[in-house]
Enzyme design. Structure first.
Site, PDB file in Angstrom:
ATOM      1  CG  HIS A   1       0.897   5.606  -8.288  1.00  0.00           C
ATOM      2  ND1 HIS A   1       0.172   4.674  -8.018  1.00  0.00           N
ATOM      3  CD2 HIS A   1       0.845   6.658  -7.443  1.00  0.00           C
ATOM      4  CE1 HIS A   1      -0.728   4.858  -7.388  1.00  0.00           C
ATOM      5  NE2 HIS A   1      -0.510   6.064  -6.814  1.00  0.00           N
TER       6      HIS A   1
ATOM      7  CE  LYS B   1       1.906   3.677  -3.426  1.00  0.00           C
ATOM      8  NZ  LYS B   1       0.990   3.906  -4.847  1.00  0.00           N
TER       9      LYS B   1
ATOM     10  CG  ASP C   1      19.995  -7.630   3.990  1.00  0.00           C
ATOM     11  OD1 ASP C   1      20.386  -6.596   3.801  1.00  0.00           O
ATOM     12  OD2 ASP C   1      19.749  -7.971   5.265  1.00  0.00           O
TER      13      ASP C   1
ATOM     14  CG  HIS D   1      -4.647   4.368  -0.813  1.00  0.00           C
ATOM     15  ND1 HIS D   1      -3.238   4.210  -1.007  1.00  0.00           N
ATOM     16  CD2 HIS D   1      -4.642   5.102  -1.950  1.00  0.00           C
ATOM     17  CE1 HIS D   1      -2.782   4.747  -1.809  1.00  0.00           C
ATOM     18  NE2 HIS D   1      -3.584   5.219  -2.592  1.00  0.00           N
TER      19      HIS D   1
ATOM     20  CE  LYS E   1      -3.292   2.254  -4.677  1.00  0.00           C
ATOM     21  NZ  LYS E   1      -3.910   3.517  -5.264  1.00  0.00           N
TER      22      LYS E   1
ATOM     23  CG  ASP F   1     -12.582 -16.993 -12.055  1.00  0.00           C
ATOM     24  OD1 ASP F   1     -13.774 -16.476 -12.040  1.00  0.00           O
ATOM     25  OD2 ASP F   1     -12.243 -17.427 -13.229  1.00  0.00           O
TER      26      ASP F   1
END
EC number: 2.7.8.-
Length: 491
Positions: free
Chosen positions: A231, A233, A238, A409, A411, A416
């Site tokens: 899952h 990403k 480089d 979407h 997340k 604080d």
């Protein structure tokens, strides 16, 4: 009529003599298996009830999704790769051992926990930019690809056809043709449409390496759970720049437009500095594991970039094979460490009893907690299950905002105003227990302020759930919500 009664009596006797003992034996063996693997009590009884009522279907479901095996061959390969990975991570840990002293004392416990079980260490000297416009992100991807000199590494759950996502593919082909080493790692299920299209052949003809992670193989479910997914990403350019966050390689103007939830709303972070090497290392590890032709961890010494800023950060990778349950422990610790304010954005909210009790306890001790979820969700079951927990959350003063500007979407966890956890992790059991996930933990007030501003923009497009109105919802909705919630332990 007498003949019919006779036949029914014979059938009943056969069932009583043969099928009932077999049924009892199946349930007994299954119960022993549940004790052997020591599952949570709620999970044991949920599965046991299904097997008692529907033995054949129950056993079949348990074989498919009941446990978390990745298969013996894959597990052995991961262990083999980890031997090299441990050496590199230890070298990196020694290289940056003094950076932890730059971290405020109240944040060191969380950093140490995230680093445990051979995790990534804290690194200073980074520049981190929060980007929330999906079209701008895709255009920046194209610019980064056009400027790349040596390597492009892309790892995504979904690469979807259409829109500017196709333009990213065209740019990648041009980069490969001018000699840039390009590797693309995609989840087999999330990117199944793309993987069956003409793009993989075009990529390979241009010299781009394409690997399918965790392929679903009919007939091998008994050896590897089918719904364990990659899952993450990750996009590394480089070895100097990395992108990560919640956004898949999709154009929201064309992605899932028939789902009825509007455009997907995402954000990514662009990273420069030495922490990029941790993302490169994770990509290389995942690539080595997923590629059949590779038997040893390839290129186990990614270059370490020069300092680009002043941000303290550490990459945080998790999965069901290595560092098992460390993600759960980090989220639990982050909630328990919160002193004044805690904000969660997630498209799928599925906290278990432990996380729920941590949230309730934090609210009781005066922490201002806000949960932001999409008003419309592409998963009806998850939406109903999430709402079954609203009453408990609202009863202790936790604010629940339902975003109506599309499918939110993003997340994130903001603690604080000083620590942020940002990445691919949903606040649900699938991310916590089943998926291979990636996040960046950022210990920087300026970045947290940028995230807070983004969160504020989400709140402006949200409806706050009113506790009084919520308590008066129809009883049939309560029944549906609680029924949907019963499915959550089965994950």
């Amino acid at each position: 009529m007498n003949l019919l009664a006779y036949l029914m009596n014979v059938f009943f006797n056969i069932h009583l003599i043969w099928l009932t003992p077999i049924h009892i034996l199946v349930v007994a063996v299954f119960f022993i298996r549940m004790i052997w693997v020591r599952r949570p009590v709620g999970v044991v009884f949920a599965w046991l009830l299904i097997v008692i009522l529907l033995p054949i279907l129950g056993i079949a479901l348990y074989v498919l999704i009941g446990e978390r095996p990745v298969g013996r061959s894959l597990a052995q390969k991961i262990k083999r790769m980890e031997k090299d990975y441990v050496v590199v991570s230890n070298e990196m840990r020694r290289h940056f051992k003094d950076d932890v002293h730059l971290l405020p004392a109240e944040a060191r416990a969380l950093s140490q926990l995230a680093e445990s079980s051979n995790g990534s260490t804290l690194i200073a000297g980074n520049k981190i930019e929060l980007v929330s416009n999906s079209q701008e992100i895709l255009q920046q991807f194209i610019l980064e690809i056009n400027a790349a000199k040596t390597s492009l590494h892309l790892e995504f759950y979904i690469w979807a056809l259409g829109g500017d996502a196709d333009l990213v593919g065209e740019a990648l082909i041009r980069a490969a043709q001018r000699g840039v080493a390009c590797r693309v790692l995609l989840d087999s299920l999330g990117s199944k449409v793309w993987l069956k299209s003409a793009w993989p052949k075009r990529f390979r003809n241009a010299g781009i390496s394409v690997t399918e992670a965790l392929p679903i193989q009919i007939g091998r479910f008994q050896f590897r759970r089918a719904d364990l997914r990659l899952h993450r990403k990750i996009f590394v350019i480089d070895g100097l720049v990395a992108w990560t966050g919640s956004m898949n390689l999709v154009d929201p103007r064309t992605f899932k437009q028939d789902s009825g939830v509007g455009e997907w709303v995402d954000a990514l972070i662009r990273i420069e500095g030495p922490v990029v090497s941790q993302f490169e290392l994770t990509f290389l590890f995942d690539w080595s594991v997923a590629t059949n032709q590779i038997t040893r961890f390839i290129d186990p010494h990614p270059q370490i970039s020069a300092k680009a800023g002043s941000v303290l950060a550490q990459e945080f990778a998790s999965g069901p094979v290595y560092r098992d349950d460390i993600l759960y422990q980090v989220l639990l610790s982050a909630i328990m460490d919160a002193r004044s304010e805690l904000t969660i954005t997630t498209p799928y909210f599925g906290a278990d009893d432990g996380l729920m009790q941590a949230l309730l306890a934090a609210a009781h001790r005066g922490v201002k907690i806000t949960l932001i979820v999409p008003k419309l969700n592409d998963s009806t079951l998850v939406a109903w299950s999430s709402r079954s927990m609203y009453t408990d959350l609202l009863s202790v003063g936790i604010r629940i905002a339902e975003f109506h500007g599309g499918l939110l979407h993003t997340k994130s966890l903001l603690i604080d105003g000083r620590i942020a956890i940002f990445g691919s992790v949903n606040f649900d059991q699938r991310s916590l227990r089943l998926n291979f996930e990636i996040s960046l933990i950022v210990y920087d007030k300026d970045f947290c302020r940028d995230l807070e501003n983004l969160i504020h923009s989400y709140l402006l497009q949200s409806d706050m759930v009113d506790p009084e109105s919520w308590s008066q919802r129809p009883r049939w909705r309560i029944l549906l919500e609680n029924a949907a919630h019963l499915t959550s332990p089965l994950l």
